[in-house]
Design an enzyme around this catalytic site. Structure first.
Site, PDB file in Angstrom:
ATOM      1  N   CYS A 174      -0.428  -5.476   2.705  1.00 51.89           N
ATOM      2  CA  CYS A 174      -0.917  -5.165   3.909  1.00 51.89           C
ATOM      3  C   CYS A 174       0.002  -5.652   4.130  1.00 51.89           C
ATOM      4  CB  CYS A 174      -1.469  -5.190   4.220  1.00 51.89           C
ATOM      5  SG  CYS A 174      -2.207  -5.219   6.482  1.00 51.89           S
ATOM      6  N   LYS A 230      -4.721  -9.122 -23.811  1.00 55.63           N
ATOM      7  CA  LYS A 230      -4.937  -7.007 -24.004  1.00 55.63           C
ATOM      8  C   LYS A 230      -4.924  -6.786 -24.881  1.00 55.63           C
ATOM      9  CE  LYS A 230      -2.880  -6.795 -19.839  1.00 55.63           C
ATOM     10  NZ  LYS A 230      -1.904  -6.544 -18.738  1.00 55.63           N
ATOM     11  N   CYS A 250      -4.573   0.683   6.339  1.00 54.13           N
ATOM     12  CA  CYS A 250      -5.207  -1.225   6.345  1.00 54.13           C
ATOM     13  C   CYS A 250      -6.150  -1.064   6.492  1.00 54.13           C
ATOM     14  CB  CYS A 250      -4.772  -2.659   6.326  1.00 54.13           C
ATOM     15  SG  CYS A 250      -5.499  -3.765   5.739  1.00 54.13           S
ATOM     16  N   CYS A 272      -2.086  -8.299   6.707  1.00 57.11           N
ATOM     17  CA  CYS A 272      -3.096  -9.350   6.598  1.00 57.11           C
ATOM     18  C   CYS A 272      -2.450 -10.450   5.931  1.00 57.11           C
ATOM     19  CB  CYS A 272      -4.500  -8.561   5.847  1.00 57.11           C
ATOM     20  SG  CYS A 272      -4.911  -7.492   6.749  1.00 57.11           S
ATOM     21  N   PRO A 303      -3.587  -0.292 -19.598  1.00 54.77           N
ATOM     22  CA  PRO A 303      -4.665  -0.584 -19.987  1.00 54.77           C
ATOM     23  C   PRO A 303      -4.885  -1.894 -19.465  1.00 54.77           C
ATOM     24  CG  PRO A 303      -4.250  -0.249 -22.220  1.00 54.77           C
ATOM     25  CD  PRO A 303      -2.761  -0.270 -21.562  1.00 54.77           C
ATOM     26  N   GLU A 304      -5.457  -2.215 -18.622  1.00 58.20           N
ATOM     27  CA  GLU A 304      -5.652  -3.841 -18.692  1.00 58.20           C
ATOM     28  C   GLU A 304      -6.558  -4.092 -19.055  1.00 58.20           C
ATOM     29  OE1 GLU A 304      -6.082  -4.084 -13.936  1.00 58.20           O
ATOM     30  OE2 GLU A 304      -4.915  -2.911 -13.521  1.00 58.20           O
ATOM     31  N   CYS A 309      -7.186  -3.809   8.837  1.00 58.17           N
ATOM     32  CA  CYS A 309      -6.820  -3.772  10.677  1.00 58.17           C
ATOM     33  C   CYS A 309      -6.042  -2.817  10.825  1.00 58.17           C
ATOM     34  CB  CYS A 309      -5.815  -5.477  10.395  1.00 58.17           C
ATOM     35  SG  CYS A 309      -3.650  -4.982   9.259  1.00 58.17           S
TER      36      CYS A 309
HETATM   37 ZN   LIG Z   1      -4.432  -4.718   7.038  1.00 57.88          ZN
END
Ligand SMILES: [Zn+2]
Length: 270
Positions: free
Chosen positions: A262, A55, A240, A265, A2-3, A243
Site C-alpha cells: 500500500c 525450505k 487497503c 501505509c 512452497p513456503e 486506509c
Molecule cells: Zn494503506
C-alpha cells in the site's frame, strides 16, 4: 513455490506417519539415489526423524543415512495408505518410501540427495542457511544482523534471501512488510533498528501462526472471513484494509517475484 511453513507442515506429517517405522521398500527414478540404495539398501532401515530446515526437508534413517530434498518451484511430498491411488501420475514420482502402514511419495522434487552425517555437514546450501524462522531457538538478533550486513538489498528481496533468514516465502513477504509499515522497495540500509526488529518479529509470528493452522490457510489480519485473511497479497487494485488506498503490485528482484504493498501505509520515504 512452497513456503517454509508448508514444508514444516509436510515434515511434521511425514514424521508422525513414518518415525520409528521400518522401510519395507524403496523406489526412485533418480540414478544417484538408486546407486546408493543398491550399495546400502534402504529397505530394513528405520525412519528416525523427518525435519524441515527452511525450505529443505531431511529424512533420517538408521545406519547414518539422510535423504535431503528441496522442493524449489514444483516439488511436493504426499503420503498414502498402501494401495491407495496417487493424486499425481507415476511418471512424476521421484522417490517412494514404503512402510507397513504408509507410502511417502516425493513428486518432481528437483533436488534429492543422500548424505551421511559427514557429507551433510559439508553441504554448501544448508551451511549457508540463515536462522530458521520456525526453529524453536530462532535467533532474532542473528537474523537482524544478517539483514544489516546486506544494506544494498531491497527489503522485499532480503526477506526471501535464505542465507539471511530461512523459511519465509513470497506470500508472507508482502504481508510482513505491510504489518511493519515498511515499503518493500526500500534498501535494507535505510531501515531504523525498530523497523528491522519489527520485520523479523512479524516474519516469525506470521510463520508460526500459519504452522498452527491445521488447514494450511495463511492468515495475517486475524480475520476468519476467507476474503479478509491477508492484508495485501493478491489484492492489486483493491482498497487497503487500513486506509482505502489502492494496493499496488510489481515484480521485484532478479527472480521477479511479485510484491504487493500500500503506497500510503508503506511510503518510500517514511
Ligand atoms: Zn494503506
Amino acid at each position: 513455490m512452497p513456503e517454509g511453513d508448508t514444508i514444516f507442515r509436510a515434515a511434521r506429517t511425514l514424521h508422525r506417519a513414518l518415525a520409528g517405522k521400518v522401510v519395507t521398500k524403496f523406489e526412485t527414478q533418480l540414478p544417484q539415489l538408486a546407486r546408493v540404495d543398491y550399495d546400502t539398501p534402504l529397505a530394513g532401515r528405520i525412519v528416525e526423524s523427518v525435519e524441515s530446515n527452511g525450505k529443505w526437508m531431511s529424512m533420517r534413517f538408521s545406519g547414518d543415512l539422510t535423504l535431503l530434498t528441496h522442493m524449489l518451484m514444483s516439488g511436493s511430498w504426499h503420503i498414502y495408505r498402501p494401495g491407495e491411488a496417487w493424486q499425481r501420475p507415476r511418471v512424476q514420482m521421484r522417490v517412494a518410501i514404503y512402510t507397513q502402514d504408509f507410502v511417502a511419495v516425493a513428486f518432481q522434487v528437483p533436488i534429492a540427495e543422500f548424505h551421511t552425517r559427514e557429507s551433510l555437514s559439508r553441504q554448501r546450501s544448508l551451511r549457508r542457511l540463515g536462522p530458521d524462522v520456525l526453529a524453536p531457538d530462532f535467533d532474532e538478533a542473528e537474523a537482524a544482523s544478517r539483514l544489516r550486513a546486506r544494506p544494498q538489498l531491497e527489503v522485499g528481496v532480503a526477506l526471501l534471501t535464505q542465507s539471511i533468514m530461512a523459511g519465509l516465502g513470497n506470500v508472507l513477504k508482502s504481508e510482513v512488510c505491510f504489518a511493519s509499515a515498511v515499503n518493500p522497495f526500500r534498501n535494507v540500509g535505510s531501515l531504523t533498528d525498530e523497523e528491522l526488529r519489527s520485520l523479523v518479529s512479524n516474519a516469525r509470528e506470521f510463520m508460526r501462526s500459519s504452522v498452527v493452522e491445521t488447514s494450511g490457510v495463511r492468515r495475517t489480519t486475524g480475520r476468519s472471513d476467507p476474503y479478509a485473511r491477508l492484508w495485501v497479497y493478491k489484492r492489486r487494485g483493491e482498497p487497503c484494509r487500513k486506509c482505502g488506498t489502492l494496493v499496488k503490485a510489481k515484480k521485484q528482484g532478479e527472480d521477479a517475484r511479485i510484491t504487493f504493498w500500500c503506497p500510503q501505509c508503506q511510503p518510500i520515504k517514511p
